[in-house]
Design a protein around this motif. Structure first.
Motif, PDB file in Angstrom:
ATOM      1  N   GLN A 117     -13.268 -28.540 -20.218  1.00 24.10           N
ATOM      2  CA  GLN A 117     -12.648 -27.431 -20.947  1.00 24.10           C
ATOM      3  C   GLN A 117     -12.756 -26.140 -20.125  1.00 24.10           C
ATOM      4  O   GLN A 117     -11.794 -25.364 -20.038  1.00 24.10           O
ATOM      5  N   VAL A 118     -13.925 -25.945 -19.501  1.00 22.36           N
ATOM      6  CA  VAL A 118     -14.099 -24.763 -18.647  1.00 22.36           C
ATOM      7  C   VAL A 118     -13.109 -24.825 -17.482  1.00 22.36           C
ATOM      8  O   VAL A 118     -12.448 -23.841 -17.143  1.00 22.36           O
ATOM      9  N   GLN A 119     -12.996 -26.029 -16.875  1.00 19.93           N
ATOM     10  CA  GLN A 119     -12.062 -26.211 -15.759  1.00 19.93           C
ATOM     11  C   GLN A 119     -10.624 -25.976 -16.222  1.00 19.93           C
ATOM     12  O   GLN A 119      -9.830 -25.351 -15.525  1.00 19.93           O
ATOM     13  N   LEU A 120     -10.291 -26.506 -17.443  1.00 22.05           N
ATOM     14  CA  LEU A 120      -8.947 -26.281 -17.992  1.00 22.05           C
ATOM     15  C   LEU A 120      -8.681 -24.792 -18.194  1.00 22.05           C
ATOM     16  O   LEU A 120      -7.575 -24.312 -17.908  1.00 22.05           O
ATOM     17  N   SER A 121      -9.685 -24.074 -18.690  1.00 21.94           N
ATOM     18  CA  SER A 121      -9.523 -22.627 -18.880  1.00 21.94           C
ATOM     19  C   SER A 121      -9.259 -21.957 -17.545  1.00 21.94           C
ATOM     20  O   SER A 121      -8.372 -21.096 -17.430  1.00 21.94           O
ATOM     21  N   ARG A 122     -10.045 -22.371 -16.514  1.00 20.25           N
ATOM     22  CA  ARG A 122      -9.828 -21.790 -15.181  1.00 20.25           C
ATOM     23  C   ARG A 122      -8.426 -22.125 -14.682  1.00 20.25           C
ATOM     24  O   ARG A 122      -7.731 -21.259 -14.143  1.00 20.25           O
ATOM     25  N   ASN A 123      -8.047 -23.415 -14.860  1.00 22.00           N
ATOM     26  CA  ASN A 123      -6.712 -23.841 -14.399  1.00 22.00           C
ATOM     27  C   ASN A 123      -5.616 -23.081 -15.135  1.00 22.00           C
ATOM     28  O   ASN A 123      -4.603 -22.712 -14.533  1.00 22.00           O
ATOM     29  N   LYS A 124      -5.845 -22.852 -16.432  1.00 29.67           N
ATOM     30  CA  LYS A 124      -4.861 -22.099 -17.219  1.00 29.67           C
ATOM     31  C   LYS A 124      -4.703 -20.692 -16.649  1.00 29.67           C
ATOM     32  O   LYS A 124      -3.575 -20.196 -16.483  1.00 29.67           O
ATOM     33  N   LEU A 125      -5.841 -20.053 -16.323  1.00 26.65           N
ATOM     34  CA  LEU A 125      -5.790 -18.715 -15.734  1.00 26.65           C
ATOM     35  C   LEU A 125      -5.082 -18.763 -14.372  1.00 26.65           C
ATOM     36  O   LEU A 125      -4.275 -17.883 -14.049  1.00 26.65           O
ATOM     37  N   LEU A 126      -5.406 -19.814 -13.583  1.00 25.75           N
ATOM     38  CA  LEU A 126      -4.747 -19.946 -12.274  1.00 25.75           C
ATOM     39  C   LEU A 126      -3.245 -20.141 -12.442  1.00 25.75           C
ATOM     40  O   LEU A 126      -2.446 -19.550 -11.698  1.00 25.75           O
ATOM     41  N   ILE A 127      -2.872 -20.969 -13.438  1.00 20.08           N
ATOM     42  CA  ILE A 127      -1.440 -21.199 -13.693  1.00 20.08           C
ATOM     43  C   ILE A 127      -0.764 -19.896 -14.107  1.00 20.08           C
ATOM     44  O   ILE A 127       0.343 -19.580 -13.640  1.00 20.08           O
ATOM     45  N   GLU A 128      -1.437 -19.123 -14.964  1.00 19.64           N
ATOM     46  CA  GLU A 128      -0.870 -17.830 -15.366  1.00 19.64           C
ATOM     47  C   GLU A 128      -0.714 -16.916 -14.151  1.00 19.64           C
ATOM     48  O   GLU A 128       0.317 -16.228 -13.996  1.00 19.64           O
ATOM     49  N   ASP A 129      -1.748 -16.929 -13.271  1.00 21.09           N
ATOM     50  CA  ASP A 129      -1.656 -16.117 -12.036  1.00 21.09           C
ATOM     51  C   ASP A 129      -0.491 -16.605 -11.173  1.00 21.09           C
ATOM     52  O   ASP A 129       0.268 -15.797 -10.610  1.00 21.09           O
ATOM     53  N   LEU A 130      -0.351 -17.957 -11.078  1.00 21.38           N
ATOM     54  CA  LEU A 130       0.748 -18.514 -10.279  1.00 21.38           C
ATOM     55  C   LEU A 130       2.100 -18.142 -10.881  1.00 21.38           C
ATOM     56  O   LEU A 130       3.059 -17.846 -10.142  1.00 21.38           O
ATOM     57  N   HIS A 131       2.180 -18.179 -12.226  1.00 19.21           N
ATOM     58  CA  HIS A 131       3.428 -17.760 -12.871  1.00 19.21           C
ATOM     59  C   HIS A 131       3.743 -16.309 -12.512  1.00 19.21           C
ATOM     60  O   HIS A 131       4.908 -15.972 -12.225  1.00 19.21           O
ATOM     61  N   GLU A 132       2.714 -15.452 -12.561  1.00 17.63           N
ATOM     62  CA  GLU A 132       2.904 -14.043 -12.208  1.00 17.63           C
ATOM     63  C   GLU A 132       3.392 -13.936 -10.760  1.00 17.63           C
ATOM     64  O   GLU A 132       4.331 -13.203 -10.454  1.00 17.63           O
ATOM     65  N   GLU A 133       2.695 -14.695  -9.879  1.00 17.42           N
ATOM     66  CA  GLU A 133       3.076 -14.674  -8.466  1.00 17.42           C
ATOM     67  C   GLU A 133       4.499 -15.186  -8.301  1.00 17.42           C
ATOM     68  O   GLU A 133       5.290 -14.623  -7.523  1.00 17.42           O
ATOM     69  N   ASN A 134       4.833 -16.281  -9.027  1.00 13.77           N
ATOM     70  CA  ASN A 134       6.175 -16.847  -8.945  1.00 13.77           C
ATOM     71  C   ASN A 134       7.218 -15.823  -9.395  1.00 13.77           C
ATOM     72  O   ASN A 134       8.302 -15.743  -8.801  1.00 13.77           O
ATOM     73  N   ARG A 135       6.887 -15.082 -10.472  1.00  7.25           N
ATOM     74  CA  ARG A 135       7.817 -14.036 -10.915  1.00  7.25           C
ATOM     75  C   ARG A 135       8.020 -13.017  -9.790  1.00  7.25           C
ATOM     76  O   ARG A 135       9.139 -12.585  -9.506  1.00  7.25           O
TER      77      ARG A 135
END
Length: 172
Positions: free
Chosen positions: A111-129
């Motif tokens: 769950q902790v890893q998923l939370s980190r991955n979720k944050l990374l995905i959000e960061d990647l989405h921001e970067e992708n934008r």
């Protein structure tokens, strides 16, 4: 003396009559010999039955005691089996609890890893934008550059044509 003897005799007769009466009364209270023998036989028969009942009761008591001992041994065996099963179940429960605790820890880590991955995905989405906007800007620049390049090509072509027209005229 005669009077004394007569008085003694009268007293003895009275005494004898009283004893005779008592003896008769006792005989009236006595049981005839045949009835006595029947009663004695009945008594012996009842004593035999009583003896049999006592022996039977003793045998039944022994049987009940043996059965009670067998039942107690069976209960002890069942109790021992139940205790062993309970210990086995308790051991299994502890094992399952340990496995569950380990799985819970793994799930918590996941769950902790998923939370980190979720944050990374959000960061990647921001970067992708940001990249998408930069790409869009680059595409616009490329289009603009291509348009300028096209314009330059057209101008170069027009210049070549012009040079081509001017050059034969200047040579002549």
């Amino acid at each position: 003396q005669v009077l004394e003897i007569k008085a003694s005799l009268s007293l003895a007769k009275t005494w004898h009559a009283l004893q005779l009466q008592q003896a008769k009364a006792q005989m009236n209270n006595m049981v005839p010999k045949k009835q006595f023998e029947q009663l004695q036989n009945s008594l012996r028969e009842e004593q035999r039955k009583t003896q049999q009942l006592q022996e039977n009761l003793h045998w039944q008591a022994e049987q009940a005691c043996r059965q009670l001992i067998r039942t107690q041994e069976e209960h002890k065996r069942l109790l021992q089996t139940a205790v062993e099963q309970a210990e086995g179940l308790e051991h299994n429960l502890r094992s399952v609890e340990a496995v569950l605790a380990e799985k819970a820890a793994q799930l918590k880590d996941a769950q902790v890893q998923l939370s980190r991955n979720k944050l990374l995905i959000e960061d990647l989405h921001e970067e992708n934008r940001g990249f998408a906007m930069a790409l869009q800007a680059a595409e616009l620049n490329q289009k603009s550059t291509e348009e300028k390049n096209q314009l330059l090509k057209e101008q170069a072509s027009a210049l070549r044509q012009l040079i081509g027209k001017i050059t034969p005229a200047s040579l002549s």
